[in-house]
Structures are given as structure tokens and as C-alpha cells.
Design an enzyme around this catalytic site. Sequence first.
Site, PDB file in Angstrom:
ATOM      1  N   HIS A  64       0.835  -1.210   0.000  1.00  0.00           N
ATOM      2  CA  HIS A  64       0.000   0.000   0.000  1.00  0.00           C
ATOM      3  C   HIS A  64       0.863   1.252   0.000  1.00  0.00           C
ATOM      4  CE1 HIS A  64       0.270   1.322   4.297  1.00  0.00           C
ATOM      5  NE2 HIS A  64       0.310   0.035   4.605  1.00  0.00           N
ATOM      6  N   ASP A 174       6.473   2.323   6.714  1.00  0.00           N
ATOM      7  CA  ASP A 174       5.122   1.777   6.577  1.00  0.00           C
ATOM      8  C   ASP A 174       4.335   2.705   5.637  1.00  0.00           C
ATOM      9  OD1 ASP A 174       2.600   0.703   6.865  1.00  0.00           O
ATOM     10  OD2 ASP A 174       2.372   1.244   8.977  1.00  0.00           O
ATOM     11  N   GLU A 204      -5.013   2.170   2.516  1.00  0.00           N
ATOM     12  CA  GLU A 204      -4.969   1.008   3.407  1.00  0.00           C
ATOM     13  C   GLU A 204      -5.114   1.426   4.856  1.00  0.00           C
ATOM     14  OE1 GLU A 204      -3.089  -2.001   6.090  1.00  0.00           O
ATOM     15  OE2 GLU A 204      -2.525   0.098   5.740  1.00  0.00           O
ATOM     16  N   GLU A 205      -4.450   2.513   5.226  1.00  0.00           N
ATOM     17  CA  GLU A 205      -4.429   2.931   6.624  1.00  0.00           C
ATOM     18  C   GLU A 205      -5.806   3.345   7.143  1.00  0.00           C
ATOM     19  OE1 GLU A 205      -2.046   2.634   8.661  1.00  0.00           O
ATOM     20  OE2 GLU A 205      -0.187   2.530   7.504  1.00  0.00           O
ATOM     21  N   ASP A 227       3.590  -5.907   3.704  1.00  0.00           N
ATOM     22  CA  ASP A 227       3.376  -4.801   4.636  1.00  0.00           C
ATOM     23  C   ASP A 227       4.308  -5.002   5.823  1.00  0.00           C
ATOM     24  OD1 ASP A 227       2.296  -2.561   5.906  1.00  0.00           O
ATOM     25  OD2 ASP A 227       0.222  -3.149   5.544  1.00  0.00           O
ATOM     26  N   HIS A 314       4.905   3.464  13.068  1.00  0.00           N
ATOM     27  CA  HIS A 314       4.111   4.695  13.159  1.00  0.00           C
ATOM     28  C   HIS A 314       4.812   5.769  13.987  1.00  0.00           C
ATOM     29  CE1 HIS A 314      -0.124   3.177  11.780  1.00  0.00           C
ATOM     30  NE2 HIS A 314       0.859   2.782  10.990  1.00  0.00           N
TER      31      HIS A 314
END
Length: 349
Positions: A64, A174, A204-205, A227, A314
Site C-alpha cells: 500500500h 510503513d 490502506e491505513e 506490509d 508509526h
Amino acid sequence: MDDDERAFLDDLLAAPTPSGYEAPGQRVWLDRVEPAADELRTDDYGNAVAVSDGSGPAVAVAGHADQIGLLVREIDDDGHLHVGPVRSVDRTVTRGQGVTVHADDGTVPGVVGQTAIHVREEVDDDASVAEQHVDIGAADGDAARERVAVGDPVTVDGAVTDLQGSRIAGPGMDNRVGMWIAAEAFRRAADADATVYAVSTVQEEIGRKGAGMVGFDLDPDAVIAADVTHALDYPAAPGEKGSDVALGEGPVVTRGSTNHPVLADALRSVAAEDGVDAQVQAAPTHTLTDADTFATSRSGVPSVYLGLPNRYMHTPVEVVDTDDLTAAADLFAGFARSADRYAPFAVDI
């Protein structure tokens, strides 16, 4: 990872792609896969697909394109930007950080305000991202509105840093690493008899929306969703949520729930045959990746989540090992070349 492959990864990491605003990264990705593709496709929301035609099963590798970030939701009369999180943004990470607002007329630098420790009575650890503000140095609201607008995306700044050996740190790993794997695996698999799709999905998130669009359109025989996954091989990592996943030990084949058992076993077999280091992790209920959505597309598409070990997910200092990326691309390419040995990907009952 050779210099050309590393330059591509750096280009991906330099392209801002908050969910819903993925076009800059998709352009970089399409330019990379175009020489190896028989066809390129994009849809109305910006999902990108490269196709290498073959006579065998149709297999896809997907990453993604979107990253977490912030969105301007209000500009007050003092010129401060009030923001909302684009999905899972850590409120303890954004405070005091430099940010970039991606406005229609160009980028605007700013900072997330943090009251100095000298004058605050206590640290408010419960303050949400929505209670934080971005300061772009504007004199007042009118001056701020001349530069930015409600709905502009915001990304947290951070440089890509080479650590020891093949490990690097920075924001947006990510899922730039998944985009990289999708492209480089596709380039490696150009000689496969299978029809090979490389896919770079959007959103995607915020709910794996792009995978639903692409999965319905392509309807492949199998999908590998690349991922990041948590590498908790560091001090103070939460042991009760831990696993044996470690940096530098190879990509992670996921078993359980969404992950199709025949496909997972095929990846493990190919890894053993080709001498590619690979790890295994369990997903008892779901993966929270595009694999979950691909698996339920149309009447169901055999799917597996291929995880890339990532420390400090993140945050602006996500750490990955580029050897794991290379191994993941090699693993998919080996799988694509031998896909007809495992197809059709169906559970034997």
C-alpha cells in the site's frame, strides 16, 4: 540492495503519501515498474497496477502506498492550524515535531506546538492529536489561509538515516517498503510463466479501501500483500504482545485466519528451496492489512500477508533492514516462477 534499488527506495520515502493523497508516491512507483510491464493501469482513486502477461496462474504482489499523517480541519483567527489524525497517529510522537503541510501551491513548513517544560504544570499525556495544533508562523488567520486550506494533508518530518550495516531509519517505512517489494519483486519475476501483477494500493491505513477496488477488478488466483510487521527485538518491548520476529532474519510468512494455508505453505517451501531466509508469525483472527480485504474480494482470493520486520512502527524513526526487503522480493519472484506447481490454490477437503 544495490545502489539503484536503494535510490528507488529513497525516492519513495521522499514522496509524501498521506491516505487519500497518494499520487506523488504512485508516480515514482509507476516510473519504476514501467520498463518491465506489458501494461500499466490506474483507477479513479489512484490505485496502480503493472501487468506482466503469461500463460500460467495470475499472481499478484501488493503494497500500500499511503502513510499515516494529519489533516488540517480548522484554521483559527490567530493563524494556528487545528488538525485531525489520519488513522493511527501516536499523540506522544507528534508533539514538538517539525511537519510539512502539502498545500495546493506547494509545501509549507510548520511545527506541532509543545509548551515548554519550564512553564507547564504537568505533562498532559491524555491530550489527543486533535487537541494539538500546527504553527506555521503566520501572523493571523488571514495570513495562514493565504498559504494553507482546510483539508490539506500534513506529514511529520524526518530524515532517512543509515544505521549500522543494512539497517536504516526514518518515517514512512510503513509502507514504502511494501511498495518497494511490489515493484522489485515484479521486476525480478518478469521471466515467470505466470501472469504477474504488481499492485500499489491507496487508503490502506483508513480501512484497506484500495485493496477492495483492485481485488474486485483484477480477480487474481493469489495475492501476496507485503506490509510491515512488528519487530519487538529491543529493550522494553511489550513481551505479552511479542513474537520471535527480528530484524535481518528475513520476511515473515503469516499463518492463520485470512492467510490461505496452501499459499502460506507454498511460500515457506519456496523459501527453503531457494535458500531465502524467512520467518513465521501467527494471525489468529485477522492481519489488519490489505490481505484481509483481498481475501474476501469477489468470491474469495487466496491471500497471504508477507510481513517486513519494522521497529517503532508509526513513528518518524521506523527501523528496517534492507536485507529483509531484498529477500522478500526474491521470495515472491521464486514463488511466481513456480506458481503452476501450487495452483489452483484451494484447500483440500
